[in-house]
Design a protein around this motif. Structure first.
Motif, short mmCIF file in Angstrom:
data_model
loop_
_atom_site.label_atom_id
_atom_site.label_comp_id
_atom_site.label_asym_id
_atom_site.label_seq_id
_atom_site.Cartn_x
_atom_site.Cartn_y
_atom_site.Cartn_z
N GLU A 214 0.82 -1.20 0.00
CA GLU A 214 0.00 0.00 0.00
C GLU A 214 0.86 1.26 0.00
OE1 GLU A 214 -3.39 1.49 2.94
OE2 GLU A 214 -3.51 -0.65 2.46
N GLU A 215 1.92 1.22 0.82
CA GLU A 215 2.81 2.37 0.88
C GLU A 215 3.56 2.52 -0.43
OE1 GLU A 215 5.41 2.19 4.19
OE2 GLU A 215 3.79 2.31 5.67
N ASN A 216 3.92 1.41 -0.99
CA ASN A 216 4.60 1.40 -2.28
C ASN A 216 3.72 2.10 -3.31
OD1 ASN A 216 5.66 0.78 -4.75
ND2 ASN A 216 6.16 -1.33 -4.25
N GLN A 217 2.50 1.68 -3.35
CA GLN A 217 1.53 2.25 -4.29
C GLN A 217 1.41 3.75 -4.07
OE1 GLN A 217 0.39 -0.50 -5.80
NE2 GLN A 217 -0.63 0.55 -7.47
N SER A 218 1.27 4.11 -2.83
CA SER A 218 1.03 5.51 -2.52
C SER A 218 2.25 6.36 -2.85
CB SER A 218 0.59 5.64 -1.06
OG SER A 218 1.38 6.56 -0.39
N PHE A 219 3.44 5.82 -2.59
CA PHE A 219 4.62 6.59 -2.96
C PHE A 219 4.72 6.74 -4.46
CE2 PHE A 219 8.95 7.27 -4.29
CZ PHE A 219 9.29 8.38 -3.53
N GLN A 220 4.45 5.66 -5.17
CA GLN A 220 4.55 5.73 -6.63
C GLN A 220 3.55 6.73 -7.21
OE1 GLN A 220 5.20 2.50 -9.25
NE2 GLN A 220 5.76 1.10 -7.61
N GLU A 221 2.34 6.70 -6.67
CA GLU A 221 1.35 7.68 -7.14
C GLU A 221 1.90 9.09 -6.93
OE1 GLU A 221 -1.61 7.37 -8.56
OE2 GLU A 221 -1.91 5.20 -8.47
N PHE A 222 2.48 9.29 -5.75
CA PHE A 222 3.02 10.60 -5.45
C PHE A 222 4.17 10.93 -6.40
CE2 PHE A 222 6.05 13.37 -3.32
CZ PHE A 222 5.24 14.44 -2.99
N PHE A 223 5.06 10.00 -6.55
CA PHE A 223 6.23 10.25 -7.39
C PHE A 223 5.83 10.61 -8.82
CE2 PHE A 223 9.19 8.68 -10.57
CZ PHE A 223 10.33 9.40 -10.25
N PHE A 224 4.97 9.80 -9.41
CA PHE A 224 4.67 10.02 -10.83
C PHE A 224 3.83 11.28 -11.03
CE2 PHE A 224 5.81 5.48 -11.09
CZ PHE A 224 6.81 5.60 -12.05
N SER A 225 2.97 11.58 -10.06
CA SER A 225 2.19 12.80 -10.26
C SER A 225 3.04 14.05 -10.00
CB SER A 225 0.95 12.80 -9.36
OG SER A 225 1.32 12.63 -8.02
N HIS A 226 4.07 13.90 -9.19
CA HIS A 226 4.90 15.06 -8.86
C HIS A 226 6.23 15.04 -9.60
CE1 HIS A 226 1.88 15.41 -5.81
NE2 HIS A 226 2.36 16.56 -5.43
N PHE A 227 6.28 14.26 -10.65
CA PHE A 227 7.55 14.09 -11.33
C PHE A 227 8.24 15.38 -11.74
CE2 PHE A 227 10.18 13.54 -15.05
CZ PHE A 227 11.11 12.65 -14.55
N PRO A 228 7.49 16.37 -12.24
CA PRO A 228 8.19 17.60 -12.67
C PRO A 228 9.04 18.22 -11.55
CG PRO A 228 5.89 17.68 -13.33
CD PRO A 228 6.06 16.45 -12.51
N LEU A 229 8.57 18.10 -10.33
CA LEU A 229 9.34 18.65 -9.22
C LEU A 229 10.60 17.82 -8.97
CD1 LEU A 229 6.34 19.46 -6.87
CD2 LEU A 229 7.62 21.05 -8.30
N PHE A 230 10.44 16.50 -9.00
CA PHE A 230 11.59 15.62 -8.83
C PHE A 230 12.64 15.93 -9.90
CE2 PHE A 230 8.58 13.29 -6.33
CZ PHE A 230 9.33 12.56 -5.42
N GLU A 231 12.15 16.09 -11.11
CA GLU A 231 13.09 16.30 -12.21
C GLU A 231 13.83 17.62 -12.05
OE1 GLU A 231 11.52 17.06 -16.09
OE2 GLU A 231 13.12 15.93 -17.04
N SER A 232 13.08 18.62 -11.63
CA SER A 232 13.72 19.92 -11.43
C SER A 232 14.86 19.81 -10.41
CB SER A 232 12.66 20.92 -10.98
OG SER A 232 13.26 22.09 -10.53
N HIS A 233 14.63 19.04 -9.37
CA HIS A 233 15.69 18.88 -8.37
C HIS A 233 16.83 18.03 -8.89
CE1 HIS A 233 13.44 21.12 -5.57
NE2 HIS A 233 12.41 20.30 -5.62
N MET A 234 16.52 17.11 -9.78
CA MET A 234 17.60 16.32 -10.39
C MET A 234 18.49 17.24 -11.23
SD MET A 234 16.45 12.61 -11.69
CE MET A 234 18.05 12.08 -12.28
N ASN A 235 17.88 18.18 -11.89
CA ASN A 235 18.66 19.12 -12.69
C ASN A 235 19.59 19.94 -11.80
OD1 ASN A 235 17.71 18.47 -15.25
ND2 ASN A 235 15.86 19.69 -14.94
N LYS A 236 19.08 20.27 -10.64
CA LYS A 236 19.90 21.03 -9.70
C LYS A 236 21.08 20.18 -9.24
CE LYS A 236 18.64 24.20 -6.01
NZ LYS A 236 17.56 24.46 -5.05
N LEU A 237 20.77 18.92 -8.99
CA LEU A 237 21.80 17.98 -8.58
C LEU A 237 22.86 17.85 -9.66
CD1 LEU A 237 22.54 15.94 -6.37
CD2 LEU A 237 21.04 14.28 -7.47
#
Lengths: 578, 865
Positions: free
Chosen positions: B289-312
């Protein structure tokens, strides 16, 4: 059909707002089934794309581009299946395993009747510019990208080649090397964020598709193994190089592997559904501003008219006809130029002001805003009508009742704008009333001069304005003071002035609403009312006129609004007190 | 986990201070994420793929140990987030301390496989950066990789290798081994320069590219094409991402990895080809369940993750460049590792905060949109909190200046007050279909999540600006009160998810339902019931009832026989929002019907006679009827949307393209034979409200730490804010999470201790030292608006009515902006005095009104700037 806007009224922060639910109906994407053929390498087997109805995009796009984009060799007019495969050599390179629909098959189509979007399936994309895009995606998904275990989802892509969600999988085949064949389903889109956002959804549903294919093929495989377990080993196979291996029927079609006669039709349905469902996965719920009071009043009037029409069997009340035109123009910002009558007329409020003179205009406008009856009497009914068109812009639509031209006097409760032919007598109680202003339009005997303009109007007509009113008309209301300034400032175009007037009217309509709520709904006392007037900025200079204006305008509130305040908000208060 | 415990304490404390009273703003925030998250779950790998030297791991956080004088074996990742709620980074907070020492240990066994996944088994000649996401089943992990072509300086041919030489000594070189997968010849992926390559088959027309690709912003310049209202943004987005125009790169992503700080004219195509991959690997929670919920969060918020990857990525570039200047190998490696670890620490912290930080659980606006049942209470609470704030900051007009700033930059409120004008006057149906906007939205899909993110950041104006708001203060309740009040003014659309109803036994995604006798259960498919086969395969494709037709009951006044046909509408369950009121129902139903009549007429031909499926139906693409119907649409949209658009745009990109489509249609009909028509399966969907969307996730609560992603949040102190803000804003302009070019990034900083409101921006740097940004000028319009609403409230007017009045007054602001736009369209020079006298616009209202006007009349900004 068009359900695009699902506007519905509902109680909202602004209480009467429209909610818009927007749901897009498909993704800007396509789905393709790809196969790594033992003989020919990665191949696109089956592709479902969505084609929009003709869209609002500039003409220069397509006429310039579409034909150019068709790759060479694609206009040979052959069957679609072959068409997209671009060259003769490719065609020769096809085996059963690389083919979905036979060359003669016209493909599948499903139409979304709501949007007109067509889902098309062929072996290769129907849109020529997408052929190489899908080809790239296919090659990358089966030959380049690495997935642990070789089965599973990957996202990859770049701005140049588009973005791909790919899911690779094996299908059992008793005749294949390793008893299995390798496939992938790819979803290609330009909007990578959208595609990534959709990952969980796509994965969930592609797994259903894939598992269904796999288990179906597994059953076939098991049946075949029972019949002839050694078959694969008997068939000659040169491990050195698959591209040259062409013997026997080693390359079997997916239809044969699943023994599903209508496999492609079913896949078409599944893929089309996937595109549509993915696009409508998220619904956006937006609130829009409430329609203005003017809009609401017009809607109500229209409804009433329709009801009357229905009741009377289609006859439209004569005098409401020009009004409707005007209302429509008002609503849509149209200027009604297409139905301009000939003859002299007023072009704008500023024009009216110039012709009448500033003081006379002010007096007239004051009467209009106070709700007094404004009577124009003269020969030229078209000209009088044009004066009304200008003057009624000063008022909310709900406060306007026009009898454009009549041969008898009409009472003030019937109309606040009344046009009369010169011979009509106005009753004495009216002429002596301070709530009436009369504008006499006298023709100056100089023959007809059509097309007359500003200055020339005065050479055609003389105006005399009279009223029994004894109140000063130069103090207020505030709205008129501001409007006067705008009209007097020649730097401001007529359009700016009308925007300015709209702002002023909306501003005062909002005060009217508060006052209505305060006095009529809540029934609050005089002292409190005075406080409200003060906070609304209606007190001070010209206060008396402002209050008169507010009270008159209250009569123009839409029924919808009033009944809403009476019911919904009151209801809300009651729930609160419980 | 430490963060979890602290999080709970934080919440308990919040509840205690307010006595758990429902009407207080203080408990309006809560823990938001449903799963736990540990910093160690994020791993970073930097890989190099060189033609000559093969593949090498340049960094792997799993193989790095932090050596501390006291505790030798403490893993950096075990450092718990400090204090409550949010986690802080060590390095910057304690600058005085000596940098930590790191030790490179044996590389982990999976790196070879991971390298293979990052680079693929076949070398590609594509020069741009590529993005990949892999799902690794066991142990469950997500891997996000960005592969860049390396740009090497000309002078440091030797030194490029020094780092690798140093690393070689501590890590094993992994030879580029050939893939086990049989593959064809290397795939030629042409770079962007070769766009007319026959392989790509794409001949890009310059005019089209220039129309669709929003120009990259240059500081100080304004442009007109990236403009406009929320509707137009959505339309442009749909067009830009449409496949029907083929693939048109939307904006340059020719991003490379710099191995040198010299801006030499690199030519990576010549000489050595080197690629650098940066990979973030996230271990997924064990619990499904947590896996699912994290993945939902990750994929819906991907643009933010990506932006931070660019910073990295930028930080890693810097680390490589800097360390190369150090001669001594072990020291060089230390500097490199330390810098990358610091950047990784920051990345981990940001992600952790993004997932775990407290949120405003009931942002006022969104709650009002999604559930109207509690409206009255919401209004009361809102007004109460606002009144308190108004009094509290009366001296400095704190609230008025804050609301001025918020309304000026978070512009998504504007479309919510624009009056909707769709009167059902029959004669004008065909003339003014304002709702074609929605038809358009429907036929031309855009990503609702993207639209929402843009709304929240206020990216509606022209030029495109994105904005965040941070409320600083030591007094928790006060900050939370401010956040709560602002959650009314910072608006966005609400998103609901449609998914297959649990009762639905069979998924349309299943192509062979009848043939499955023994469906294998799938562990990942937790939300779905196993599908049960239908008796005949043909059933679901044949049954026309499944196409979800619902006949709207025609209103009494719509019983006109000519229109009754058209009242039949396909309606998804989702559109039935539970919160409709009797108010306006009649009128509005009529509106619905009205536009259905108008828009749907031409579609009758396809929907009215559902042909028996599986029969061969002659279907002609581009039938005259259809074209006729749609030909009116584009003009309408252009007209109602872009009244004020500069002529170039409106004639260029928005007018009808009937010619194109017709000609295309003709080509199609020309060589197209009859296609088999099959019915589309129904999209019977169930609505889910708990979507992972930005409206719920980016309105943050009171956090001890400044966070860069949040549209709104509160912080205790502005210390870290001051350190990071400018860099964050500049990063936002360079790598906007919005996935479209941004001209300016802005942050509103409201200090509840000093009762000041300042605006920091990338465009005008701060003049005064110690200041975060410029002070905000209070708009008189807004001040009187707030004052009179609160006075009404004080006079015991019903809360609902006060809020209604507030909306009316906001609508006035919109109308004023229209006046201003109209005034400016005829004026080259602004006469402020004239504005004041004639239009009632004071100079302090000008910035606000200009910003509002730029959402509907993009030329305004050009005139005023």
């Amino acid at each position: 059909m068009n359900r695009a806007r699902d506007s519905r009224p509902c109680d909202r922060p602004g209480s009467k707002r429209f909610v818009t639910v927007r749901k897009t109906e498909k993704m800007n994407a396509l789905v393709a089934l790809c196969h790594f053929c033992e003989l020919h390498g990665p191949r696109t087997l089956f592709c479902t794309e969505a084609v929009h109805p003709p869209s609002p995009s500039p003409p220069q796009y397509g006429s310039a581009m579409m034909p150019d984009r068709e790759p060479e060799g694609e206009r040979d007019g052959e069957g679609l299946t072959m068409k997209a495969n671009s060259s003769e050599t490719h065609r020769a390179d096809m085996c059963e395993g690389c083919r979905s629909l036979p060359a003669s098959h016209p493909g599948f189509v499903s139409v979304d009747s709501e949007t007109g979007i067509r889902y098309l399936s062929h072996q290769h994309p129907r849109q020529p510019q997408l052929f190489s895009v899908v080809r790239q995606a296919c090659v990358r998904s089966l030959s380049c990208e690495v997935c642990p275990g070789r089965e599973g989802p990957i996202f990859f892509g770049d701005e140049q080649h588009g973005f791909v969600f790919s899911h690779t999988f094996f299908i059992k085949d008793s005749l294949a090397r390793g008893f299995q064949r390798w496939y992938s389903i790819v979803i290609v889109a330009m909007d990578r964020i959208y595609l990534i956002n959709s990952w969980p959804f796509l994965l969930r549903h592609l797994r259903i598709t894939i598992q269904s294919l796999q288990s179906t093929a597994l059953q076939v495989f098991e049946r075949e193994q029972v019949v002839c377990p050694q078959r694969r080993m008997n068939s000659t196979f040169s491990p050195a190089g698959f591209p040259h291996q062409r013997s026997g029927n080693a390359a079997r079609s997916l239809t044969s592997l699943t023994q599903h006669a209508d496999l492609w039709a079913s896949l078409h349905t599944s893929f089309s559904w996937l595109l549509k469902a993915c696009g409508s996965r998220l619904t956006e719920k937006l609130l829009e501003g409430a329609p203005t009071e003017d809009t609401l009043v017009l809607i109500e009037r229209q409804t009433e008219q329709e009801e009357e029409m229905n009741a009377e069997g289609g006859s439209v009340a004569q005098d409401s006809q020009p009004d409707t035109t005007q209302e429509r123009d008002f609503l849509f910002g149209g200027d009604g130029k297409d139905e301009e009558p000939l003859g002299p007329k007023f072009k704008s409020l500023r024009h009216l002001r110039q012709v009448l003179g500033a003081a006379e205009f002010r007096q007239l406008a004051w009467h209009v805003l106070m709700g007094n009856q404004v009577i124009w009497r003269g020969h030229d009914c078209g000209f009088i009508q044009s004066a009304f068109e200008m003057l009624k812009a000063l008022l909310p639509v709900g406060c306007v009742r026009v009898v454009p031209y009549s041969t008898q006097y009409e009472e003030a409760y019937r109309c606040n704008f009344l046009g009369l032919s010169p011979d009509v007598q106005i009753p004495a109680h009216v002429t002596s009333s301070e709530f009436m202003v009369l504008v006499e339009v006298l023709n100056v005997e100089q023959g007809s001069a059509y097309g007359a303009y500003t200055d020339d109007l005065l050479s055609l007509y003389q105006f005399s304005i009279s009223s029994a009113n004894t109140q000063p008309t130069d103090k207020g209301p505030t709205l008129l003071n501001k409007l006067d300034l705008a009209l007097a400032n020649e730097n401001l175009s007529v359009d700016v002035v009308s925007h300015c007037l709209l702002c002023l009217k909306e501003e005062w309509m909002n005060k009217v609403k508060v006052l209505f709520k305060f006095t009529k709904v809540d029934g609050r006392g005089r002292e409190d009312t005075q406080k409200v007037l003060a906070l609304l900025g209606a007190t001070g200079h010209g206060e008396e006129d402002n209050v008169r204006l507010l009270k008159f305008w209250m009569t123009g509130l839409s029924k919808t609004y009033k009944s809403h305040l009476m019911t919904a908000v009151r209801g809300g208060e009651r729930t609160l007190s419980q | 986990m430490a963060p979890m415990l602290l999080q709970k304490l934080f919440n308990k404390k919040a509840a205690n201070t307010t006595g758990g009273a429902r009407e207080s703003a203080a408990d309006a925030e809560n823990r938001w994420a449903s799963a736990e998250f540990d910093l160690a779950q994020i791993r970073l790998i930097v890989y190099q793929d060189c033609e000559r030297r093969g593949r090498q791991v340049l960094f792997d956080s799993k193989a790095i140990r932090k050596l501390e004088p006291s505790e030798l074996n403490v893993d950096e990742t075990k450092t718990p987030p400090t204090r409550s709620g949010a986690c802080q980074i060590g390095c910057k907070a304690k600058p005085k301390e000596a940098p930590p020492t790191y030790q490179y240990t044996r590389p982990s066994s999976d790196v070879n496989m991971l390298g293979e996944m990052m680079f693929g088994s076949v070398a590609m000649s594509y020069k741009g950066s590529t993005l990949k996401i892999h799902h690794i089943r066991s142990p469950p992990q997500l891997m996000i990789s960005k592969v860049f072509s390396a740009r090497c300086g000309s002078s440091n041919t030797g030194s490029t290798n020094t780092l690798q030489d140093s690393l070689d000594s501590i890590s094993q070189t992994c030879p580029s081994h050939s893939s086990s997968i049989a593959h064809s010849n290397p795939v030629d992926m042409p770079g962007r320069g070769h766009s007319e390559d026959s392989d790509s088959g794409i001949a890009r027309s310059a005019s089209l590219s220039s129309l669709l690709a929003t120009p990259l912003p240059s500081p100080g310049s304004s442009y007109s094409s990236g403009c406009a209202s929320s509707y137009q943004r959505r339309w442009l987005r749909s067009q830009a991402t449409s496949l029907q125009h083929g693939l048109i790169p939307r904006w340059s992503t020719d991003e490379m990895f710099s191995l040198s700080d010299e801006s030499c004219s690199s030519n990576p195509g010549l000489g050595r080809r080197k690629k650098i991959a940066i990979s973030i690997i996230i271990s997924l929670p064990e619990k499904e369940e947590e896996n699912q919920s994290f993945q939902e969060f990750f994929f819906s918020h991907f643009p933010l993750f990506e932006s931070h990857m660019n910073k990295l990525k930028t930080a890693i570039e810097r680390a490589m460049i800097v360390c190369r200047r150090i001669a001594e190998p072990s020291q060089r490696v230390q500097v490199y590792l330390c810098r990358v670890m610091e950047a990784l620490g920051e990345f981990r912290m940001t992600v952790w905060n993004l997932y775990m930080a407290p949120r405003i659980t009931e942002p006022i606006w969104l709650t009002m949109v999604s559930q109207s049942a509690e409206r009255t209470q919401l209004c009361q609470r809102f007004l109460k909190e606002m009144s308190v704030l108004m009094e509290h900051g009366a001296k400095t007009q704190f609230l008025s200046s804050l609301v001025t700033a918020v309304l000026m930059y978070h512009l998504a409120w504007v479309p919510t007050v624009m009056p909707s004008n769709h009167p059902p006057i029959k004669a004008v149906y065909h003339k003014h279909l304002s709702h074609t906007v929605d038809l358009l939205a429907k036929c031309h899909p855009y990503n609702p999540l993207w639209a929402q993110l843009g709304d929240l950041y206020g990216a509606l104006g022209s030029p495109v600006r994105v904005c965040r708001t941070v409320v600083v203060g030591r007094r928790r309740e006060l900050v939370q009160r401010v956040l709560y009040v602002l959650s009314y003014f910072i608006r966005c659309s609400d998103l609901q998810e449609n998914s297959l109803p649990h009762t639905q036994v069979d998924s349309p995604a299943n192509p062979c339902p009848s043939q499955i006798t023994n469906p294998t259960p799938c562990p990942e498919r937790t939300n779905e019931k196993p599908f049960i086969c239908e008796s005949e395969a043909a059933k679901f494709t044949l049954n026309p009832g499944r196409t979800n037709k619902k006949t709207l009951v025609a209103d009494a006044d719509f019983s006109d026989p000519t229109s009754s046909l058209e009242v039949t509408s396909t309606e998804a369950d989702g559109s039935e929002s539970p919160d409709s009121s009797p108010f306006l129902e009649t009128a509005n139903d009529r509106l619905d019907c009205a536009h259905e009549c108008a828009g749907g007429a031409g579609l009758e031909c396809s929907s009215a006679n559902p042909s028996p499926p599986m029969h061969k139906v002659r279907f002609m693409i581009g039938s005259p009827n259809e074209l006729e119907n749609y030909s009116q649409c584009p003009y309408q949209c252009g007209r109602c949307l872009h009244r004020k658009m500069p002529s170039r745009l409106s004639t260029g990109s928005l007018d009808s393209s009937d010619e194109e489509e017709q000609s295309h249609g003709q080509t199609c009909t020309g060589n197209e034979t009859q296609q088999h028509e099959l019915p589309l399966p129904s999209c019977d969907m169930e609505l889910h409200l708990d979507v992972n969307h930005f409206g719920r996730s980016l309105l943050g609560g009171y956090s001890p730490q400044y966070m860069p992603d949040f549209v709104l949040h509160g912080v205790t102190s502005d210390q870290r804010l001051k350190q990071c803000l400018m860099a964050d804003l500049e990063h936002t302009v360079l790598h906007p999470a919005l996935d479209e070019p941004v001209a300016e990034a802005v942050c509103i900083v409201a200090d509840t201790d000093r009762l000041s409101v300042q605006v920091a921006t990338t465009q005008r740097r701060v003049c005064e030292p110690g200041q975060i940004g410029r002070d905000v000028m209070v708009s008189n319009l807004i001040h009187t608006l707030l004052t009179s609403v609160l006075q009404l409230h004080a006079l015991n007017m019903a809360a609902d009515f006060c809020v209604m009045h507030l909306e009316d007054r906001l609508q006035e602001v919109y109308f004023k902006s229209c006046s201003l736009a109209e005034y400016l369209s005829g004026q080259r020079r602004v006469n402020v005095k004239e504005l004041g006298l004639a239009l009632g616009i004071e100079s302090n209202d000008l910035p606000l009104l200009t910003a509002v006007a730029s959402t509907h009349s993009p030329y305004v900004a050009q005139i005023l700037l």
